[in-house]
Motif scaffolding. Structure first.
Motif, PDB file in Angstrom:
ATOM      1  N   GLY B 151       0.769  -1.244   0.000  1.00 33.35           N
ATOM      2  CA  GLY B 151       0.000   0.000   0.000  1.00 33.35           C
ATOM      3  C   GLY B 151       0.801   1.296   0.000  1.00 33.35           C
ATOM      4  N   VAL B 152       2.105   1.203  -0.122  1.00 29.27           N
ATOM      5  CA  VAL B 152       2.919   2.426  -0.154  1.00 29.27           C
ATOM      6  C   VAL B 152       2.994   2.939  -1.597  1.00 29.27           C
ATOM      7  CG1 VAL B 152       5.199   3.407   0.326  1.00 29.27           C
ATOM      8  CG2 VAL B 152       4.281   1.586   1.800  1.00 29.27           C
ATOM      9  N   THR B 153       2.875   4.252  -1.754  1.00 31.52           N
ATOM     10  CA  THR B 153       2.962   4.876  -3.070  1.00 31.52           C
ATOM     11  C   THR B 153       4.318   5.555  -3.218  1.00 31.52           C
ATOM     12  OG1 THR B 153       0.591   5.305  -3.004  1.00 31.52           O
ATOM     13  CG2 THR B 153       1.886   6.591  -4.594  1.00 31.52           C
ATOM     14  N   PHE B 154       4.961   5.376  -4.364  1.00 35.82           N
ATOM     15  CA  PHE B 154       6.214   6.075  -4.632  1.00 35.82           C
ATOM     16  C   PHE B 154       5.990   7.084  -5.750  1.00 35.82           C
ATOM     17  CE2 PHE B 154       7.538   2.248  -2.482  1.00 35.82           C
ATOM     18  CZ  PHE B 154       8.497   2.725  -1.611  1.00 35.82           C
ATOM     19  N   VAL B 155       6.159   8.349  -5.461  1.00 33.39           N
ATOM     20  CA  VAL B 155       6.006   9.408  -6.453  1.00 33.39           C
ATOM     21  C   VAL B 155       7.412   9.935  -6.759  1.00 33.39           C
ATOM     22  CG1 VAL B 155       4.938  11.628  -6.990  1.00 33.39           C
ATOM     23  CG2 VAL B 155       3.767  10.014  -5.453  1.00 33.39           C
ATOM     24  N   PRO B 156       7.890   9.749  -8.011  1.00 37.22           N
ATOM     25  CA  PRO B 156       9.271  10.098  -8.348  1.00 37.22           C
ATOM     26  C   PRO B 156       9.697  11.472  -7.823  1.00 37.22           C
ATOM     27  CG  PRO B 156       8.233   9.056 -10.233  1.00 37.22           C
ATOM     28  CD  PRO B 156       7.168   9.205  -9.169  1.00 37.22           C
ATOM     29  N   GLY B 157      10.754  11.480  -7.013  1.00 35.13           N
ATOM     30  CA  GLY B 157      11.327  12.733  -6.537  1.00 35.13           C
ATOM     31  C   GLY B 157      10.556  13.431  -5.438  1.00 35.13           C
ATOM     32  N   GLU B 158       9.464  12.793  -4.934  1.00 36.56           N
ATOM     33  CA  GLU B 158       8.664  13.414  -3.875  1.00 36.56           C
ATOM     34  C   GLU B 158       8.991  12.791  -2.528  1.00 36.56           C
ATOM     35  OE1 GLU B 158       5.888  15.809  -3.963  1.00 36.56           O
ATOM     36  OE2 GLU B 158       6.959  16.328  -5.799  1.00 36.56           O
ATOM     37  N   PRO B 159       8.981  13.526  -1.408  1.00 36.18           N
ATOM     38  CA  PRO B 159       8.802  14.977  -1.300  1.00 36.18           C
ATOM     39  C   PRO B 159       9.990  15.720  -1.907  1.00 36.18           C
ATOM     40  CG  PRO B 159       8.636  13.900   0.869  1.00 36.18           C
ATOM     41  CD  PRO B 159       9.173  12.903  -0.090  1.00 36.18           C
ATOM     42  N   SER B 160       9.681  16.680  -2.771  1.00 37.88           N
ATOM     43  CA  SER B 160      10.748  17.363  -3.515  1.00 37.88           C
ATOM     44  C   SER B 160      11.676  18.148  -2.598  1.00 37.88           C
ATOM     45  CB  SER B 160      10.134  18.298  -4.557  1.00 37.88           C
ATOM     46  OG  SER B 160       9.329  19.256  -3.919  1.00 37.88           O
ATOM     47  N   ALA B 161      11.203  18.525  -1.412  1.00 40.20           N
ATOM     48  CA  ALA B 161      12.064  19.247  -0.475  1.00 40.20           C
ATOM     49  C   ALA B 161      12.910  18.292   0.359  1.00 40.20           C
ATOM     50  CB  ALA B 161      11.222  20.129   0.445  1.00 40.20           C
ATOM     51  N   GLY B 162      12.811  16.983   0.064  1.00 38.88           N
ATOM     52  CA  GLY B 162      13.523  16.011   0.890  1.00 38.88           C
ATOM     53  C   GLY B 162      12.796  15.759   2.193  1.00 38.88           C
ATOM     54  N   ILE B 163      13.453  15.063   3.107  1.00 38.59           N
ATOM     55  CA  ILE B 163      12.844  14.731   4.394  1.00 38.59           C
ATOM     56  C   ILE B 163      13.782  15.229   5.487  1.00 38.59           C
ATOM     57  CG2 ILE B 163      11.911  12.887   5.848  1.00 38.59           C
ATOM     58  CD1 ILE B 163      11.850  11.123   3.263  1.00 38.59           C
ATOM     59  N   ALA B 164      13.284  16.154   6.308  1.00 35.71           N
ATOM     60  CA  ALA B 164      14.108  16.753   7.354  1.00 35.71           C
ATOM     61  C   ALA B 164      13.848  16.070   8.691  1.00 35.71           C
ATOM     62  CB  ALA B 164      13.814  18.242   7.458  1.00 35.71           C
ATOM     63  N   GLY B 165      14.744  16.253   9.639  1.00 40.98           N
ATOM     64  CA  GLY B 165      14.532  15.782  10.999  1.00 40.98           C
ATOM     65  C   GLY B 165      14.809  14.307  11.170  1.00 40.98           C
ATOM     66  N   ALA B 166      14.332  13.767  12.307  1.00 42.04           N
ATOM     67  CA  ALA B 166      14.664  12.399  12.713  1.00 42.04           C
ATOM     68  C   ALA B 166      14.300  11.366  11.635  1.00 42.04           C
ATOM     69  CB  ALA B 166      13.953  12.056  14.017  1.00 42.04           C
ATOM     70  N   SER B 167      13.108  11.488  11.022  1.00 39.76           N
ATOM     71  CA  SER B 167      12.679  10.493  10.033  1.00 39.76           C
ATOM     72  C   SER B 167      13.642  10.458   8.852  1.00 39.76           C
ATOM     73  CB  SER B 167      11.265  10.807   9.535  1.00 39.76           C
ATOM     74  OG  SER B 167      10.321  10.530  10.545  1.00 39.76           O
ATOM     75  N   GLY B 168      14.073  11.633   8.403  1.00 38.05           N
ATOM     76  CA  GLY B 168      15.004  11.688   7.291  1.00 38.05           C
ATOM     77  C   GLY B 168      16.392  11.204   7.687  1.00 38.05           C
ATOM     78  N   LEU B 169      16.882  11.699   8.817  1.00 39.90           N
ATOM     79  CA  LEU B 169      18.262  11.404   9.205  1.00 39.90           C
ATOM     80  C   LEU B 169      18.467   9.945   9.588  1.00 39.90           C
ATOM     81  CD1 LEU B 169      19.586  14.453  11.216  1.00 39.90           C
ATOM     82  CD2 LEU B 169      20.041  13.774   8.865  1.00 39.90           C
ATOM     83  N   ILE B 170      17.474   9.343  10.261  1.00 43.80           N
ATOM     84  CA  ILE B 170      17.628   7.936  10.645  1.00 43.80           C
ATOM     85  C   ILE B 170      17.604   7.065   9.388  1.00 43.80           C
ATOM     86  CG2 ILE B 170      16.512   6.020  11.885  1.00 43.80           C
ATOM     87  CD1 ILE B 170      15.755   8.071  14.065  1.00 43.80           C
TER      88      ILE B 170
END
Lengths: 248, 248, 248, 248
Positions: B151-170
């Motif tokens: 059920g996960v959707t992958f949208v090319p290049g999204e989120p375009s701003a990247g992922i900040a904070g703990a979720s992104g860094l981990i």
């Protein structure tokens, strides 16, 4: 962690020259370095991650995440020397971070026995430059004659504000650690990404390194910039005449 | 001190999956993780204190003080894998602090032989979402087919701003250290705590982990949100009609 | 890196006195120390680089780059004691940086067996000073009689705001480490670079150290400042009279 | 350096209790601790210097400089336990600095085998308090009955904002390290230095520690505050009546 250096490969290089091309004024240095590395098929062999980069991942078109990093690339048998490139989209976000990273890069360079370091940048002069020169700053005056022969200009005491950021610090840190280093700066207005200044800088660098690549793309973008600049100028001059007429 | 990790217990886990659910956009990730951990009776086995959290204690109803912390919890025999949850009310307060903490958590995860890392978050899109999707970002493209099946959707290049904070860094740090990791993000407006997006995210996560819990409470809050949203919409449309009438 | 200390030479000094003259209020201390070091032909023997200095290089007239640094200089057989000067264009940019640097300098001083530390500064009083005094602060009250004999004034509890920056911290850190230290402060308005206050401070310091140098240049600049100040005063008084006449 | 701890003496203490009284809301904790330490002739045995304090020295009436510090003092044979006081004019200037210092103090306390830690503070409630209570927060619920017997009030979940700064962090850090600790907070408006709240806090602390000192000075200042507060109140009520008359 200050920084994490992750090696994919440990290339065996002959008398390598280290070339820094991180983002900066007009991205002059970055564009020149990226272009040269691409045309020479430089291969990424290490990534530097740092708590001094923005705390985020970016996503590629495959939705694969990439932690903010700088990359190290190498090229063998391109010219007089093998080459190491330092490329990326980020500089350290704080003064302390910039020092920590510059020290990391110079320590890496030393561990790979680099014989010389070139840092590439832009020299922002505040107005449009028709024929950008390439200014130089060196770790030792003895480097100047050879660089001058290859097209670098030395203007006493310029840039008068010094050189900030990665290009300045890597030059200064290399000097402190006893490695010959120079910063090459393409003149630029400082107001936009300047492919023309990059093209000029790249050609001087190619001279120095004795490498030959196709610069057509960069030359085309330079020419587009020239046309754009002329048009702006015509309009500006037309307006001035109109105003004179108005008052005439 | 950078961080202090205090273990109450050293659980012996089978092929554990690590799930991060710290505060973030719409608290979408936190609510989903807290709910799942609570329903599975996850047990706190370690606390992480850090100079990068706010310098304070909070008090419970017994007037017992609690130094700002993140907690690690485990669940055995819930689904395909044992589970480790990273939960809490704080993220690091500075960019450097976020890096230090992400590195601490990934190092802890590695020391416990986790096979996979999921970080949970919200993806703020700036307007009300009727049917929130769950977007994904991965450490390696090979993870995508299985996640898409759940059920996960992958949208090319999204989120375009990247992922900040703990979720992104981990996610990024796990990738650097060679662990499969994905960030799952519930779409949300970004303007309020979003239980509906959390409920959707939680169900996808339950699919992935092959666990089954009662989501009634979260579903009820989702429904309340739907009703609230409809009412707001009606009012807004009514006003628009009135205005048309007025000018009509 | 916190700091990098690079020695060009390890001078063998007899009972040296350490003199700090970094930039500060009115540059009173810097000008006095630079002048004394120059006239005594002090020789640079070490450079201190730090991540707490601005992240940049400056260029000299030869286009040779210099990483921001403080320098250590020595003079042998000048007066009662050999001398070590701490000179430069920078102080640490943050509170923490100032502490790290002060500790570095005091540790260096101790490693060279200094017997006494003098830090030089300005004491900003907010209006033009016709006859600047030299105020003192000491690590121990027993140092006062000798300093008073050489022209230092001690005003109980002054400066009431304490002493900030390198001059204060090096004094305080020396005291903590058990070395006799004093801060000598030339009174100054605090509004401009004050050569006159520097000249007064320098003469007191020469008395203390029992050294003799030519201070003609500094005296001439003092006199120019006096003339400039008188002129300003005349104009101000003239304006006042006019105003009285106007209303008279 | 993070911190420098300088011992003048290593006292041999019997089952000591550690009491923190640094500046904070209304200086309620500082005044109580300073007063108690002074009346018990507490002796300074160690100084803590830190890069997290302001980068300066202060001067006493002898013009002797003092680097910003916190002091540790001891008292033997005063009550049930020997006592250690943490006193001073500064707290860490940043969140990270406060953590570093709290950890330093708790580590020192542990190295001296303290059996209990009391941190003293004020609880700002935003309006004038006629009969200030002493609220408590504890590291463990088992400490509450004894403290209640000595006059401490526990209000579930209060202070609802938690406890920030040294009083909160030393309590929290002691708890993490396994030492019984409590924060005692005198209610205060939060708008001025509050000797009355300090006097109330001090008496509760004297009960707990089973020590007896002369509190006359503090009581006198409390009474002055009461008179001042009454006068303010009368004036305020008078104005209200006038206003009612005006509109009547």
């Amino acid at each position: 962690m200050e920084n994490i250096v992750k090696f994919d490969e440990r290339p065996d290089l002959r008398d390598p020259v280290f070339i820094e091309g991180l983002p900066g004024v007009g991205n002059v240095g970055k564009i020149a370095a990226d272009h040269l590395a691409e045309k020479l098929n430089a291969k990424r062999f290490a990534s530097v991650y740092s708590k001094h980069f923005p705390p985020q991942v970016t996503l590629d078109h495959e939705c694969v995440a990439h932690l903010a990093s700088n990359g190290l690339y190498y090229v063998k048998d391109a010219g007089k020397n093998d080459l190491i490139f330092l490329l990326g989209d980020f500089q350290g976000m704080t003064a302390e971070g910039q020092f920590e990273l510059a020290e990391e890069f110079v320590t890496l360079a030393i561990s790979m026995n680099v014989s010389k370091v070139f840092t590439l940048g832009g020299y922002g002069i505040g107005n449009v430059v028709e024929d950008p020169r390439v200014l130089g700053a060196v770790s030792s005056a003895s480097m100047k004659p050879e660089l001058e022969r290859h097209g670098v200009t030395f203007v006493p005491g310029e840039p008068s504000a010094g050189i900030a950021g990665a290009s300045g610090l890597i030059l200064g840190m290399a000097q402190v650690r006893g490695i010959d280093a120079a910063c090459l700066m393409g003149e630029t207005s400082g107001y936009f990404i300047d492919h023309k200044s990059s093209a000029v800088l790249l050609k001087v660098l190619m001279n120095i390194l004795d490498v030959d690549i196709d610069t057509k793309e960069l030359d085309e973008r330079s020419q587009q910039m020239d046309e754009f600049t002329s048009k702006i100028k015509e309009i500006a001059e037309g307006q001035q005449k109109d105003q004179l007429g108005y008052f005439g």
